[in-house]
Scaffold this motif. Structure first.
Motif, PDB file in Angstrom:
ATOM      1  N   GLU A 110       0.834  -1.211   0.000  1.00 50.17           N
ATOM      2  CA  GLU A 110       0.000   0.000   0.000  1.00 50.17           C
ATOM      3  C   GLU A 110       0.864   1.255   0.000  1.00 50.17           C
ATOM      4  N   VAL A 111       1.917   1.263   0.811  1.00 51.27           N
ATOM      5  CA  VAL A 111       2.821   2.424   0.860  1.00 51.27           C
ATOM      6  C   VAL A 111       3.494   2.610  -0.492  1.00 51.27           C
ATOM      7  N   LEU A 112       3.995   1.529  -1.058  1.00 57.28           N
ATOM      8  CA  LEU A 112       4.693   1.604  -2.341  1.00 57.28           C
ATOM      9  C   LEU A 112       3.763   2.112  -3.439  1.00 57.28           C
ATOM     10  N   ALA A 113       2.533   1.617  -3.464  1.00 62.17           N
ATOM     11  CA  ALA A 113       1.573   2.046  -4.481  1.00 62.17           C
ATOM     12  C   ALA A 113       1.187   3.514  -4.311  1.00 62.17           C
ATOM     13  N   ARG A 114       1.050   3.952  -3.082  1.00 61.44           N
ATOM     14  CA  ARG A 114       0.590   5.320  -2.807  1.00 61.44           C
ATOM     15  C   ARG A 114       1.721   6.342  -2.850  1.00 61.44           C
ATOM     16  N   GLU A 115       2.869   6.005  -2.284  1.00 69.50           N
ATOM     17  CA  GLU A 115       3.964   6.957  -2.105  1.00 69.50           C
ATOM     18  C   GLU A 115       5.131   6.764  -3.074  1.00 69.50           C
ATOM     19  N   GLY A 116       5.154   5.636  -3.756  1.00 72.42           N
ATOM     20  CA  GLY A 116       6.281   5.344  -4.627  1.00 72.42           C
ATOM     21  C   GLY A 116       7.456   4.806  -3.831  1.00 72.42           C
ATOM     22  N   SER A 117       8.492   4.483  -4.539  1.00 73.85           N
ATOM     23  CA  SER A 117       9.664   3.873  -3.928  1.00 73.85           C
ATOM     24  C   SER A 117      10.325   4.768  -2.873  1.00 73.85           C
ATOM     25  N   ARG A 118      10.339   6.059  -3.144  1.00 73.34           N
ATOM     26  CA  ARG A 118      11.001   6.972  -2.197  1.00 73.34           C
ATOM     27  C   ARG A 118      10.270   7.049  -0.863  1.00 73.34           C
ATOM     28  N   GLY A 119       8.973   6.780  -0.872  1.00 74.89           N
ATOM     29  CA  GLY A 119       8.202   6.830   0.370  1.00 74.89           C
ATOM     30  C   GLY A 119       8.216   5.532   1.148  1.00 74.89           C
ATOM     31  N   LEU A 120       8.799   4.497   0.552  1.00 75.40           N
ATOM     32  CA  LEU A 120       8.814   3.189   1.202  1.00 75.40           C
ATOM     33  C   LEU A 120       9.974   3.100   2.190  1.00 75.40           C
ATOM     34  N   THR A 121       9.649   3.217   3.456  1.00 80.28           N
ATOM     35  CA  THR A 121      10.629   3.037   4.527  1.00 80.28           C
ATOM     36  C   THR A 121      10.047   2.026   5.505  1.00 80.28           C
ATOM     37  N   LEU A 122      10.921   1.438   6.314  1.00 76.34           N
ATOM     38  CA  LEU A 122      10.437   0.509   7.326  1.00 76.34           C
ATOM     39  C   LEU A 122       9.508   1.221   8.301  1.00 76.34           C
ATOM     40  N   ARG A 123       9.808   2.468   8.614  1.00 81.75           N
ATOM     41  CA  ARG A 123       8.954   3.256   9.508  1.00 81.75           C
ATOM     42  C   ARG A 123       7.568   3.498   8.890  1.00 81.75           C
ATOM     43  N   ALA A 124       7.537   3.780   7.569  1.00 84.17           N
ATOM     44  CA  ALA A 124       6.260   3.985   6.885  1.00 84.17           C
ATOM     45  C   ALA A 124       5.439   2.696   6.854  1.00 84.17           C
ATOM     46  N   VAL A 125       6.110   1.570   6.718  1.00 78.51           N
ATOM     47  CA  VAL A 125       5.423   0.272   6.750  1.00 78.51           C
ATOM     48  C   VAL A 125       4.814   0.047   8.129  1.00 78.51           C
ATOM     49  N   ASP A 126       5.579   0.349   9.173  1.00 80.06           N
ATOM     50  CA  ASP A 126       5.052   0.213  10.537  1.00 80.06           C
ATOM     51  C   ASP A 126       3.800   1.066  10.714  1.00 80.06           C
ATOM     52  N   ALA A 127       3.862   2.298  10.260  1.00 84.23           N
ATOM     53  CA  ALA A 127       2.726   3.211  10.418  1.00 84.23           C
ATOM     54  C   ALA A 127       1.512   2.697   9.641  1.00 84.23           C
ATOM     55  N   GLU A 128       1.721   2.251   8.414  1.00 87.99           N
ATOM     56  CA  GLU A 128       0.615   1.741   7.586  1.00 87.99           C
ATOM     57  C   GLU A 128      -0.007   0.487   8.206  1.00 87.99           C
ATOM     58  N   ALA A 129       0.830  -0.360   8.783  1.00 95.59           N
ATOM     59  CA  ALA A 129       0.347  -1.607   9.390  1.00 95.59           C
ATOM     60  C   ALA A 129      -0.259  -1.370  10.775  1.00 95.59           C
ATOM     61  N   ARG A 169      -5.728  -3.026  -7.496  1.00 96.94           N
ATOM     62  CA  ARG A 169      -5.015  -1.911  -8.121  1.00 96.94           C
ATOM     63  C   ARG A 169      -3.687  -1.601  -7.432  1.00 96.94           C
ATOM     64  N   SER A 170      -3.715  -1.498  -6.125  1.00100.80           N
ATOM     65  CA  SER A 170      -2.489  -1.127  -5.409  1.00100.80           C
ATOM     66  C   SER A 170      -1.411  -2.193  -5.549  1.00100.80           C
ATOM     67  N   VAL A 171      -1.793  -3.451  -5.634  1.00 93.82           N
ATOM     68  CA  VAL A 171      -0.794  -4.517  -5.794  1.00 93.82           C
ATOM     69  C   VAL A 171      -0.106  -4.374  -7.148  1.00 93.82           C
ATOM     70  N   HIS A 172      -0.884  -4.114  -8.180  1.00 92.80           N
ATOM     71  CA  HIS A 172      -0.286  -3.995  -9.506  1.00 92.80           C
ATOM     72  C   HIS A 172       0.553  -2.716  -9.628  1.00 92.80           C
ATOM     73  N   ILE A 173       0.081  -1.637  -9.048  1.00 88.64           N
ATOM     74  CA  ILE A 173       0.874  -0.396  -9.089  1.00 88.64           C
ATOM     75  C   ILE A 173       2.169  -0.579  -8.302  1.00 88.64           C
ATOM     76  N   ALA A 174       2.105  -1.292  -7.181  1.00 86.50           N
ATOM     77  CA  ALA A 174       3.330  -1.585  -6.426  1.00 86.50           C
ATOM     78  C   ALA A 174       4.297  -2.399  -7.288  1.00 86.50           C
ATOM     79  N   MET A 175       3.760  -3.317  -8.066  1.00 87.68           N
ATOM     80  CA  MET A 175       4.607  -4.114  -8.954  1.00 87.68           C
ATOM     81  C   MET A 175       5.272  -3.225 -10.003  1.00 87.68           C
ATOM     82  N   LEU A 176       4.523  -2.260 -10.519  1.00 88.52           N
ATOM     83  CA  LEU A 176       5.115  -1.318 -11.474  1.00 88.52           C
ATOM     84  C   LEU A 176       6.219  -0.499 -10.803  1.00 88.52           C
ATOM     85  N   GLU A 177       5.992  -0.088  -9.582  1.00 89.29           N
ATOM     86  CA  GLU A 177       7.024   0.649  -8.833  1.00 89.29           C
ATOM     87  C   GLU A 177       8.268  -0.212  -8.641  1.00 89.29           C
TER      88      GLU A 177
END
Length: 187
Positions: free
Chosen positions: A17-36, A93-101
């Protein structure tokens, strides 16, 4: 590293979800914790680093995009199967967009690009084999071309849907099947 499979899956789903919404630059372990919705530092107990997280996201996307057996039910019909594929991509949608990222990130990370090449190559080969084993029309090259054409259609449908408004997506799929996977091979 922690081994709770349910927690790992939940963290990977949050990462998607983070990767699809924020892109690769927004993907951090901290962002994953917050999303989860888990305490800060939880993701770092499951993933040694961001590179490992990216590879595991890749494999989780596959788990999430496997067709439901109901999508494969009934007599095999390529047009119906491709339409169901597009519908599944729209639902996920978010899974496929994450795959594109991940594909884009792979252009900057050789280790991820290598993993993607193996992963995508196996996916393509599995699709070709399934199609031919199911007795559907077409040959290996036609199935590979259909795979690539559907990928392009899905990318545009998910990222620039207005571009396709002038075209019947179902008509495009029908034409794709008729031209790339004819019942009888051309002479």
């Amino acid at each position: 590293m922690r081994q709770n499979p349910q927690r790992r899956a939940a963290l990977l789903d949050a990462a998607i979800e983070v990767l699809a919404r924020e892109g690769s630059r927004g993907l951090t372990l901290r962002a994953v914790d917050a999303e989860a919705g888990v305490p800060t530092g939880t993701a770092s107990n499951y993933f040694a680093n961001r590179s490992q997280l990216l590879v595991q996201i890749l494999h989780r996307t596959r788990e999430r995009l496997v067709p439901d057996p109901a999508d494969l039910a009934g007599p095999p019909d390529t047009e119906v199967l491709l339409t169901r594929l597009l519908e599944r991509m729209r639902r996920e949608r978010s899974v496929h967009i994450a795959m594109l990222e991940l594909r884009l990130e792979g252009t900057r990370r050789p280790e991820l690009q290598a993993e993607l090449a193996v992963f995508q190559g196996l996916e393509l080969e599995a699709n070709i084999t399934w199609h031919l084993d199911a007795g559907l029309p077409g040959d290996r090259q036609g199935v590979a071309l259909t795979y690539l054409a559907m990928l392009g259609l899905i990318v545009d449908d998910l990222t620039a849907p207005a571009m396709l408004e002038a075209h019947s997506v179902h008509g495009l799929i029908r034409t794709m099947v008729e031209r790339l996977l004819p019942e009888k091979p051309a002479d």
